[in-house]
Design a protein around this motif. Structure first.
Motif, PDB file in Angstrom:
ATOM      1  N   GLN A  78       0.830  -1.202   0.000  1.00  0.00           N
ATOM      2  CA  GLN A  78       0.000   0.000   0.000  1.00  0.00           C
ATOM      3  C   GLN A  78       0.871   1.260   0.000  1.00  0.00           C
ATOM      4  O   GLN A  78       0.575   2.218  -0.719  1.00  0.00           O
ATOM      5  CB  GLN A  78      -0.921  -0.007   1.221  1.00  0.00           C
ATOM      6  CG  GLN A  78      -2.065  -1.001   1.131  1.00  0.00           C
ATOM      7  CD  GLN A  78      -2.926  -1.032   2.369  1.00  0.00           C
ATOM      8  OE1 GLN A  78      -2.523  -0.582   3.452  1.00  0.00           O
ATOM      9  NE2 GLN A  78      -4.131  -1.565   2.239  1.00  0.00           N
ATOM     10  N   LYS A  79       1.943   1.234   0.794  1.00  0.00           N
ATOM     11  CA  LYS A  79       2.804   2.419   0.840  1.00  0.00           C
ATOM     12  C   LYS A  79       3.564   2.603  -0.464  1.00  0.00           C
ATOM     13  O   LYS A  79       3.770   3.734  -0.923  1.00  0.00           O
ATOM     14  CB  LYS A  79       3.777   2.324   2.011  1.00  0.00           C
ATOM     15  CG  LYS A  79       4.551   3.611   2.222  1.00  0.00           C
ATOM     16  CD  LYS A  79       5.336   3.619   3.518  1.00  0.00           C
ATOM     17  CE  LYS A  79       5.991   4.973   3.754  1.00  0.00           C
ATOM     18  NZ  LYS A  79       6.739   5.015   5.029  1.00  0.00           N
TER      19      LYS A  79
ATOM     20  N   TRP B 275       1.255   4.137  -2.879  1.00  0.00           N
ATOM     21  CA  TRP B 275       1.013   5.532  -2.497  1.00  0.00           C
ATOM     22  C   TRP B 275       2.166   6.434  -2.931  1.00  0.00           C
ATOM     23  O   TRP B 275       1.950   7.515  -3.470  1.00  0.00           O
ATOM     24  CB  TRP B 275       0.811   5.597  -0.987  1.00  0.00           C
ATOM     25  CG  TRP B 275       0.833   6.980  -0.406  1.00  0.00           C
ATOM     26  CD1 TRP B 275       1.920   7.647   0.087  1.00  0.00           C
ATOM     27  CD2 TRP B 275      -0.276   7.876  -0.243  1.00  0.00           C
ATOM     28  NE1 TRP B 275       1.568   8.879   0.553  1.00  0.00           N
ATOM     29  CE2 TRP B 275       0.220   9.053   0.352  1.00  0.00           C
ATOM     30  CE3 TRP B 275      -1.636   7.791  -0.542  1.00  0.00           C
ATOM     31  CZ2 TRP B 275      -0.599  10.127   0.661  1.00  0.00           C
ATOM     32  CZ3 TRP B 275      -2.445   8.864  -0.245  1.00  0.00           C
ATOM     33  CH2 TRP B 275      -1.931  10.017   0.354  1.00  0.00           C
TER      34      TRP B 275
ATOM     35  N   SER C  90       0.870  12.299  -3.972  1.00  0.00           N
ATOM     36  CA  SER C  90       1.231  11.937  -2.600  1.00  0.00           C
ATOM     37  C   SER C  90       2.511  12.612  -2.118  1.00  0.00           C
ATOM     38  O   SER C  90       2.850  12.518  -0.939  1.00  0.00           O
ATOM     39  CB  SER C  90       1.399  10.422  -2.488  1.00  0.00           C
ATOM     40  OG  SER C  90       2.536   9.992  -3.233  1.00  0.00           O
TER      41      SER C  90
ATOM     42  N   ILE D 191       0.969   9.045   4.191  1.00  0.00           N
ATOM     43  CA  ILE D 191      -0.027   8.088   3.752  1.00  0.00           C
ATOM     44  C   ILE D 191      -1.115   7.899   4.812  1.00  0.00           C
ATOM     45  O   ILE D 191      -0.824   7.711   5.996  1.00  0.00           O
ATOM     46  CB  ILE D 191       0.635   6.726   3.409  1.00  0.00           C
ATOM     47  CG1 ILE D 191      -0.420   5.728   2.946  1.00  0.00           C
ATOM     48  CG2 ILE D 191       1.439   6.185   4.577  1.00  0.00           C
ATOM     49  CD1 ILE D 191       0.164   4.419   2.416  1.00  0.00           C
ATOM     50  N   ASP D 192      -2.356   7.946   4.363  1.00  0.00           N
ATOM     51  CA  ASP D 192      -3.478   7.809   5.294  1.00  0.00           C
ATOM     52  C   ASP D 192      -4.605   6.962   4.683  1.00  0.00           C
ATOM     53  O   ASP D 192      -5.783   7.191   4.940  1.00  0.00           O
ATOM     54  CB  ASP D 192      -4.023   9.179   5.700  1.00  0.00           C
ATOM     55  CG  ASP D 192      -4.465  10.010   4.500  1.00  0.00           C
ATOM     56  OD1 ASP D 192      -4.304   9.536   3.350  1.00  0.00           O
ATOM     57  OD2 ASP D 192      -4.979  11.126   4.707  1.00  0.00           O
ATOM     58  N   VAL D 193      -4.224   6.000   3.868  1.00  0.00           N
ATOM     59  CA  VAL D 193      -5.201   5.110   3.246  1.00  0.00           C
ATOM     60  C   VAL D 193      -4.875   3.665   3.622  1.00  0.00           C
ATOM     61  O   VAL D 193      -3.772   3.355   4.065  1.00  0.00           O
ATOM     62  CB  VAL D 193      -5.196   5.259   1.711  1.00  0.00           C
ATOM     63  CG1 VAL D 193      -5.575   6.675   1.303  1.00  0.00           C
ATOM     64  CG2 VAL D 193      -3.825   4.902   1.142  1.00  0.00           C
ATOM     65  N   GLY D 194      -5.849   2.774   3.432  1.00  0.00           N
ATOM     66  CA  GLY D 194      -5.636   1.367   3.732  1.00  0.00           C
ATOM     67  C   GLY D 194      -5.332   1.144   5.204  1.00  0.00           C
ATOM     68  O   GLY D 194      -5.926   1.788   6.084  1.00  0.00           O
TER      69      GLY D 194
ATOM     70  N   TRP E 271      -2.811   2.061   6.726  1.00  0.00           N
ATOM     71  CA  TRP E 271      -2.145   3.251   7.254  1.00  0.00           C
ATOM     72  C   TRP E 271      -3.147   4.267   7.800  1.00  0.00           C
ATOM     73  O   TRP E 271      -2.752   5.227   8.463  1.00  0.00           O
ATOM     74  CB  TRP E 271      -1.290   3.881   6.168  1.00  0.00           C
ATOM     75  CG  TRP E 271      -0.212   2.953   5.695  1.00  0.00           C
ATOM     76  CD1 TRP E 271      -0.334   1.974   4.762  1.00  0.00           C
ATOM     77  CD2 TRP E 271       1.137   2.900   6.157  1.00  0.00           C
ATOM     78  NE1 TRP E 271       0.859   1.316   4.600  1.00  0.00           N
ATOM     79  CE2 TRP E 271       1.786   1.868   5.448  1.00  0.00           C
ATOM     80  CE3 TRP E 271       1.870   3.642   7.086  1.00  0.00           C
ATOM     81  CZ2 TRP E 271       3.124   1.540   5.644  1.00  0.00           C
ATOM     82  CZ3 TRP E 271       3.203   3.328   7.293  1.00  0.00           C
ATOM     83  CH2 TRP E 271       3.822   2.288   6.577  1.00  0.00           C
ATOM     84  N   ARG E 272      -4.392   4.049   7.516  1.00  0.00           N
ATOM     85  CA  ARG E 272      -5.439   4.912   8.066  1.00  0.00           C
ATOM     86  C   ARG E 272      -5.651   4.633   9.553  1.00  0.00           C
ATOM     87  O   ARG E 272      -6.091   5.504  10.304  1.00  0.00           O
ATOM     88  CB  ARG E 272      -6.740   4.693   7.302  1.00  0.00           C
ATOM     89  CG  ARG E 272      -7.916   5.546   7.771  1.00  0.00           C
ATOM     90  CD  ARG E 272      -9.149   5.257   6.953  1.00  0.00           C
ATOM     91  NE  ARG E 272     -10.289   6.055   7.387  1.00  0.00           N
ATOM     92  CZ  ARG E 272     -11.505   5.979   6.866  1.00  0.00           C
ATOM     93  NH1 ARG E 272     -11.733   5.121   5.863  1.00  0.00           N
ATOM     94  NH2 ARG E 272     -12.479   6.728   7.316  1.00  0.00           N
ATOM     95  N   TYR E 273      -5.311   3.413   9.967  1.00  0.00           N
ATOM     96  CA  TYR E 273      -5.570   2.991  11.348  1.00  0.00           C
ATOM     97  C   TYR E 273      -4.311   2.925  12.204  1.00  0.00           C
ATOM     98  O   TYR E 273      -4.395   2.866  13.439  1.00  0.00           O
ATOM     99  CB  TYR E 273      -6.232   1.613  11.341  1.00  0.00           C
ATOM    100  CG  TYR E 273      -7.480   1.559  10.500  1.00  0.00           C
ATOM    101  CD1 TYR E 273      -8.686   2.080  10.961  1.00  0.00           C
ATOM    102  CD2 TYR E 273      -7.447   1.009   9.217  1.00  0.00           C
ATOM    103  CE1 TYR E 273      -9.828   2.059  10.180  1.00  0.00           C
ATOM    104  CE2 TYR E 273      -8.595   0.976   8.430  1.00  0.00           C
ATOM    105  CZ  TYR E 273      -9.775   1.502   8.912  1.00  0.00           C
ATOM    106  OH  TYR E 273     -10.898   1.472   8.132  1.00  0.00           O
TER     107      TYR E 273
END
Length: 253
Positions: free
Chosen positions: A193-194, A197, A203, A208-211, A213-215
């Protein structure tokens, strides 16, 4: 301490750090596997880093092979500790085979991923202030030697135990396998994911704040911690009731 090679405090700190990590590896290796057998693996783990740093990394002022060297060290420790026991006892335990296989799968995946990344980026900026000074650069490689040995200590210790003296593969081993698989999956997904991104033009300059990486700020590190916890659970049964030191020190790391 300014990082200037003429700064005695800077050099002294790195020398002390280097000695401390060597002592930590030797101490835990000896406590886990005895002061003869237990010193071979940590010495090998550190020596690989010393050689690569001295013969290539420092002369060429490069960190390109840093992560790859660490991954190769993991693989050699896994195969080496298992091979020594297999040669001595003419047998291996299923637990040893599974734990060793997990190390090889993990280090091959992560090592190739990190090597491809640094080949693409050409450098890792975190080493910029360290590379010019041998004591500091050598110290960072030495820390990797301790890291390789300590994180995998449960596996190296389990591999060193006589297979005939270990209990059969049981439910606790199954729990360890499941925990490892979950951790490995999280690390792989987070890394992919990173990487995806970072490839997006939009980006640049953003975190990164998706997938996953959002949590979590570092889900890849959490996955790695989890998979090594799984290795601990998997290897824990290799330690007998009379080997409390090995069970606590070896498997705990």
């Amino acid at each position: 301490a300014t990082g200037d090679p003429s700064d005695g405090l800077y050099s002294a700190v790195w020398i002390l750090v280097t000695i401390a990590f060597c002592g930590l590896s030797a101490g835990l290796g000896g406590a886990t596997n005895g002061w003869e057998l237990g010193l071979y693996a940590p010495l090998f783990s550190h020596a690989v880093q010393w050689l690569v740093c001295t013969l290539h990394a420092f002369p060429y002022q490069t960190e390109v092979y840093y992560d790859l060297t660490g991954s190769i060290t993991y693989a050699l420790l896994a195969v080496g500790t298992l091979s020594i026991t297999a040669g001595r006892t003419r047998s291996v335990h299923a637990r040893q085979l599974v734990a060793t296989a997990f190390v090889l799968v993990w280090c091959t995946r992560l090592g190739s991923f990190l090597f491809q990344r640094i080949r693409r980026d050409s450098k890792d900026g975190r080493f910029d202030s360290l590379k010019p000074y041998f004591v500091a650069f050598f110290g960072t490689w030495n820390i990797q030697g301790a890291w390789c040995f300590l994180t995998g200590l449960a596996v190296w210790a389990a591999n060193a135990r006589d297979p005939a003296e270990q209990p059969a593969f049981g439910w606790l081993d199954g729990v360890g396998v499941c925990v490892w698989c979950v951790g490995f999956g999280i690390e792989v997904v987070a890394d992919r994911q990173k990487a995806a991104w970072r490839a997006l033009p939009s980006s640049k300059g953003r975190y990164i704040d998706v997938g996953l990486w959002r949590y979590s700020r570092h889900p890849n590190y959490f996955g790695e911690w989890l998979l090594w916890t799984g290795q601990f659970v998997l290897c824990a049964s290799a330690f007998g009731s009379g080997d409390a030191t090995g069970a606590f020190v070896g498997a705990g790391f």
